[in-house]
Design an enzyme around this catalytic site. Structure first.
Site, short mmCIF file in Angstrom:
data_model
loop_
_atom_site.label_atom_id
_atom_site.label_comp_id
_atom_site.label_asym_id
_atom_site.label_seq_id
_atom_site.Cartn_x
_atom_site.Cartn_y
_atom_site.Cartn_z
N SER A 159 6.08 4.08 -7.01
CA SER A 159 4.87 3.84 -8.74
C SER A 159 6.45 4.64 -9.72
O SER A 159 7.10 5.24 -8.77
CB SER A 159 3.52 4.85 -8.03
OG SER A 159 3.52 5.14 -9.20
N TYR A 200 -1.57 11.44 -5.96
CA TYR A 200 -0.86 10.32 -5.87
C TYR A 200 0.22 10.41 -6.58
O TYR A 200 1.76 9.51 -4.91
CB TYR A 200 -1.77 9.41 -7.23
CG TYR A 200 -1.32 7.69 -6.76
CD1 TYR A 200 -1.66 7.16 -6.25
CD2 TYR A 200 -0.66 7.54 -8.16
CE1 TYR A 200 -1.58 5.29 -6.48
CE2 TYR A 200 -0.08 6.05 -7.98
CZ TYR A 200 -0.30 5.31 -7.58
OH TYR A 200 0.04 4.37 -7.33
P1 NDP Z 1 -5.56 -3.02 -5.11
O1 NDP Z 1 -6.47 -1.89 -4.95
O2 NDP Z 1 -5.53 -4.74 -5.82
O3 NDP Z 1 -4.46 -2.73 -3.50
C1 NDP Z 1 -4.75 -1.73 -2.84
C2 NDP Z 1 -4.63 -2.47 -1.15
O4 NDP Z 1 -4.84 -1.73 -0.18
C3 NDP Z 1 -6.16 -3.43 -0.98
O5 NDP Z 1 -5.54 -4.23 -0.72
C4 NDP Z 1 -6.19 -2.97 0.34
O6 NDP Z 1 -7.63 -3.43 0.90
C5 NDP Z 1 -5.11 -1.49 -0.04
N1 NDP Z 1 -5.79 0.09 0.63
C6 NDP Z 1 -6.58 0.67 0.25
N2 NDP Z 1 -7.05 1.64 1.16
C7 NDP Z 1 -6.88 1.18 2.07
C8 NDP Z 1 -6.93 1.15 3.69
N3 NDP Z 1 -7.79 2.47 4.81
N4 NDP Z 1 -6.31 0.39 5.31
C9 NDP Z 1 -5.84 -0.23 4.85
N5 NDP Z 1 -5.87 -1.04 3.22
C10 NDP Z 1 -6.23 -0.18 2.30
O7 NDP Z 1 -3.99 -2.32 -6.39
P2 NDP Z 1 -2.65 -2.89 -6.33
O8 NDP Z 1 -2.37 -4.12 -6.46
O9 NDP Z 1 -1.87 -2.22 -7.95
O10 NDP Z 1 -1.78 -1.23 -5.48
C11 NDP Z 1 -0.93 -1.97 -4.11
C12 NDP Z 1 0.02 -0.93 -4.45
O11 NDP Z 1 0.10 -0.47 -5.48
C13 NDP Z 1 -0.64 1.08 -4.08
O12 NDP Z 1 0.47 1.24 -3.12
C14 NDP Z 1 -0.38 1.09 -5.18
O13 NDP Z 1 -0.29 2.17 -5.39
C15 NDP Z 1 0.40 1.17 -5.56
N6 NDP Z 1 1.19 0.70 -7.28
C16 NDP Z 1 0.11 -0.52 -8.32
C17 NDP Z 1 0.69 -0.27 -9.52
C18 NDP Z 1 -0.32 -0.47 -10.55
O14 NDP Z 1 0.00 -0.68 -11.67
N7 NDP Z 1 -1.09 -1.14 -10.17
C19 NDP Z 1 1.99 0.64 -9.91
C20 NDP Z 1 2.71 1.46 -9.50
C21 NDP Z 1 1.65 1.67 -7.53
P3 NDP Z 1 -8.90 -3.50 1.37
O15 NDP Z 1 -9.17 -4.43 -0.38
O16 NDP Z 1 -8.62 -4.23 2.24
O17 NDP Z 1 -9.22 -2.21 1.09
#
Ligand code: NDP
Length: 254
Positions: free
Chosen positions: A144, A157
């Site tokens: 991130s 985070y």
């Molecule tokens: P989303 O909320 O769309 O995606 C998060 C994903 O994580 C979901 O698919 C969710 O799956 C999964 N997840 C969360 N908890 C669990 C768990 N306990 N077990 C399995 N899967 C889990 O957000 P983003 O696409 O934005 O996030 C994806 C990654 O990118 C993350 O690591 C986030 O920190 C990172 N990120 C995002 C940024 C942004 O601006 N959006 C910036 C920097 C980093 P489910 O729905 O099945 O729970």
């Protein structure tokens, strides 16, 4: 050697059911990889699988809760069993609990660290024997901007995402001899479920991000298809231990 050919390869994408994970899964599929979409939400995963199958590859939902060690190990083994091999792991699952440090409970802290960092550790450890057997592999970890910067509302985070970068370097060093490349991608501000809530709740966030981003826009999940395909392909065979910002220039703006 075809630099970007992933035909016959198998990728496990944690949180591949939406957002950045699905953007990466689509990039991998466009290069020919078969995809295991791992996560908790089956309805979202079914829609993601349907989208990936349309790209002409095999895709299946694999149940995964990264907070549980046994679930991580089972998801990895199930993927190898159902697809016959496992070449690429994208550690993308992530969460945030937005609170000032003095207001965070220890449970809040553990939930964020365990989802974002410990889950990636266990999944990486679990894929190692499969990648060794295949003669090599690729691990892509998601950091991130908070791998680099601090902020008042995301101490756990930021700690988890800083940890992702250091874990990437450590695993890259350990497994280079096994032809396993381990790299991190550091997204800027991307329009997903994770940030949509923050955008609606934090006054001025949307415009502050626009003003600071040289590309003058929020990122889109589809912006991550290319970097995923590169870091999973033979094109990146001598690239390991890096942390690559995909942020429209956010981190280099003075
Ligand atoms: P989303 O909320 O769309 O995606 C998060 C994903 O994580 C979901 O698919 C969710 O799956 C999964 N997840 C969360 N908890 C669990 C768990 N306990 N077990 C399995 N899967 C889990 O957000 P983003 O696409 O934005 O996030 C994806 C990654 O990118 C993350 O690591 C986030 O920190 C990172 N990120 C995002 C940024 C942004 O601006 N959006 C910036 C920097 C980093 P489910 O729905 O099945 O729970």
């Amino acid at each position: 050697m075809k630099l970007f050919d992933l035909k016959g390869k198998v990728a496990l994408v944690t949180g591949g059911n939406g957002g950045i994970g699905l953007g990466m899964a689509k990039g991998l599929a466009a290069s020919g990889a078969n995809i295991a979409v791992a996560g908790r939400n089956k309805a979202k995963a079914d829609a993601a699988v349907a989208e990936l199958v349309m790209l002409g590859v095999k895709a299946e939902f694999i149940e995964l809760d990264v907070l549980k060690e046994a679930s991580c190990r089972a998801a990895v083994d199930k993927t190898a069993e159902r697809f016959g091999r496992l070449d690429i792991l994208v550690n993308n699952s992530g969460t945030n609990i937005r609170k000032q440090p003095q207001d965070m409970t220890f449970d809040d802290w553990r939930t964020v660290i365990d989802t974002n960092l410990s889950g990636a550790f266990v999944c990486s450890q679990a894929v190692y024997p499969h990648m060794k057997k295949a003669g090599g592999g690729k691990i892509i970890n998601i950091g991130s901007m908070l791998s680099i910067f601090g902020t008042s509302f995301a101490s756990a985070y930021a700690a988890s995402k800083g940890g992702i970068v250091q874990m990437t370097r450590a695993f890259a060093t350990a497994w280079a001899k096994d032809n396993i490349q381990v790299n991190a991608v550091l997204p800027g501000w991307i329009d997903t479920d994770l940030t949509r809530k923050a955008r609606s709740e934090i006054d001025g966030l949307h415009d502050r991000v626009l003003a600071r981003t040289p590309a003058q826009r929020w990122g889109d999940p589809d912006d991550f298809g290319g970097i995923a395909a590169f870091l999973a392909a033979p094109a990146s065979d001598f690239v390991t231990g890096t942390a690559i910002p995909v942020d429209g220039g956010y981190s280099v703006q003075g």
